[in-house]
Design a protein around this motif. Structure first.
Motif, PDB file in Angstrom:
ATOM      1  N   PRO A 173       5.361  -4.671  -6.301  1.00  0.00           N
ATOM      2  CA  PRO A 173       4.808  -4.561  -4.941  1.00  0.00           C
ATOM      3  C   PRO A 173       3.826  -5.669  -4.598  1.00  0.00           C
ATOM      4  O   PRO A 173       3.707  -6.049  -3.429  1.00  0.00           O
ATOM      5  N   GLU A 174       3.126  -6.194  -5.626  1.00  0.00           N
ATOM      6  CA  GLU A 174       2.173  -7.271  -5.346  1.00  0.00           C
ATOM      7  C   GLU A 174       2.906  -8.508  -4.830  1.00  0.00           C
ATOM      8  O   GLU A 174       2.458  -9.171  -3.883  1.00  0.00           O
ATOM      9  N   MET A 175       4.052  -8.824  -5.442  1.00  0.00           N
ATOM     10  CA  MET A 175       4.828  -9.985  -5.003  1.00  0.00           C
ATOM     11  C   MET A 175       5.411  -9.751  -3.607  1.00  0.00           C
ATOM     12  O   MET A 175       5.449 -10.662  -2.773  1.00  0.00           O
ATOM     13  N   LEU A 176       5.859  -8.524  -3.351  1.00  0.00           N
ATOM     14  CA  LEU A 176       6.372  -8.202  -2.022  1.00  0.00           C
ATOM     15  C   LEU A 176       5.273  -8.360  -0.975  1.00  0.00           C
ATOM     16  O   LEU A 176       5.491  -8.931   0.100  1.00  0.00           O
ATOM     17  N   HIS A 177       4.089  -7.838  -1.295  1.00  0.00           N
ATOM     18  CA  HIS A 177       2.962  -7.929  -0.361  1.00  0.00           C
ATOM     19  C   HIS A 177       2.597  -9.391  -0.103  1.00  0.00           C
ATOM     20  O   HIS A 177       2.345  -9.794   1.046  1.00  0.00           O
ATOM     21  N   PHE A 178       2.573 -10.193  -1.149  1.00  0.00           N
ATOM     22  CA  PHE A 178       2.235 -11.608  -1.007  1.00  0.00           C
ATOM     23  C   PHE A 178       3.256 -12.325  -0.124  1.00  0.00           C
ATOM     24  O   PHE A 178       2.887 -13.111   0.758  1.00  0.00           O
ATOM     25  N   THR A 179       4.534 -12.040  -0.343  1.00  0.00           N
ATOM     26  CA  THR A 179       5.587 -12.679   0.444  1.00  0.00           C
ATOM     27  C   THR A 179       5.507 -12.253   1.904  1.00  0.00           C
ATOM     28  O   THR A 179       5.659 -13.073   2.820  1.00  0.00           O
ATOM     29  N   LEU A 180       5.254 -10.972   2.143  1.00  0.00           N
ATOM     30  CA  LEU A 180       5.170 -10.465   3.510  1.00  0.00           C
ATOM     31  C   LEU A 180       3.979 -11.038   4.266  1.00  0.00           C
ATOM     32  O   LEU A 180       4.008 -11.137   5.504  1.00  0.00           O
ATOM     33  N   SER A 181       2.937 -11.394   3.549  1.00  0.00           N
ATOM     34  CA  SER A 181       1.731 -11.906   4.205  1.00  0.00           C
ATOM     35  C   SER A 181       1.896 -13.344   4.695  1.00  0.00           C
ATOM     36  O   SER A 181       1.048 -13.847   5.450  1.00  0.00           O
ATOM     37  N   LYS A 182       2.970 -14.009   4.270  1.00  0.00           N
ATOM     38  CA  LYS A 182       3.238 -15.377   4.698  1.00  0.00           C
ATOM     39  C   LYS A 182       4.340 -15.380   5.760  1.00  0.00           C
ATOM     40  O   LYS A 182       5.314 -14.640   5.650  1.00  0.00           O
TER      41      LYS A 182
END
Length: 233
Positions: free
Chosen positions: A94-103
């Protein structure tokens, strides 16, 4: 400019609802990731993330000509355009998903996202969104009071709406504090509530003249239990 970011965060919960109604598969893949990733972009109308002035000006022309909720639909359209990229990220990261979504998507097809956001808004207006997302937005929120971007407001109207939303925010904060207090002291609160309930029931039974009958019935039950116990081998 409200006392906290709580109302803005509540607006972001429209994003999962938009994705749910258009692409349930992607919504399930994103799981329970909270939409905080969209806070900076939506608060600044994307000027926080877009570097080229021409794109910012183009986007402001679009957003200022529509009602404020369209800015939320725009972020949802950007997420939907990245479905393949997001599905390649495992759900257990989920951390990687959150990071990707924030860009924002790179390269940024701004006109394409604008067209998709406009279609999303037309096909799935806020009132039709699932999960009760639109109902949870307070009536005094800018998303609901500015449904018509061309409606003229006096300064007094704006001050009144701002005051109402501030009051709503403080009410929700006090409510949350009360619920947190009751949960942390649930045993004590439960004991007090039970005591009050028993007392109220006793007063009610006495007023109805049922207390003597209940005591008599309880006495007979007690005698029967004593006889049954004494008959046991």
């Amino acid at each position: 400019m409200l006392p906290s970011l709580s109302p803005a965060v509540k607006h972001l919960h429209l994003i999962p609802a938009i994705i749910e109604t258009t692409d349930p598969e992607l919504r399930r893949h994103l799981g329970n990731i909270q939409p905080f990733f969209a806070l900076a972009a939506t608060l600044t109308l994307y000027a926080h993330d877009i570097q080229e002035y021409s794109n910012i000006a183009r986007l402001f022309d679009f957003l200022l000509a529509h009602e404020p909720v369209v800015a939320i639909y725009l972020f949802a359209a950007m997420i939907l355009s990245r479905k393949k990229e997001l599905l390649e990220i495992p759900e257990n990261e989920p951390e990687m998903l959150h990071f990707t979504l924030s860009k924002l998507p790179n390269p940024l097809d701004l006109d394409g996202h604008i067209l998709n956001a406009t279609k999303l808004f037309k096909d799935h207006p806020p009132e039709s969104l699932p999960l009760g997302a639109w109902k949870r937005i307070p009536w005094c929120s800018v998303l609901k009071t500015s449904r018509d971007p061309y409606q003229a407001y006096a300064v007094d109207d704006a001050v009144y709406l701002f005051d109402q939303q501030t009051r709503q925010l403080r009410y929700e904060e006090r409510k949350k504090q009360a619920l947190d207090f009751m949960w942390s002291h649930r045993r004590s609160v439960g004991s007090v509530a039970l005591t009050i309930l028993v007392g109220a029931a006793s007063i009610y039974l006495r007023k109805k003249g049922l207390d003597n009958a209940i005591l008599s019935y309880a006495g007979r039950v007690q005698k029967l239990l004593q006889r049954w116990i004494s008959s046991l081998p």
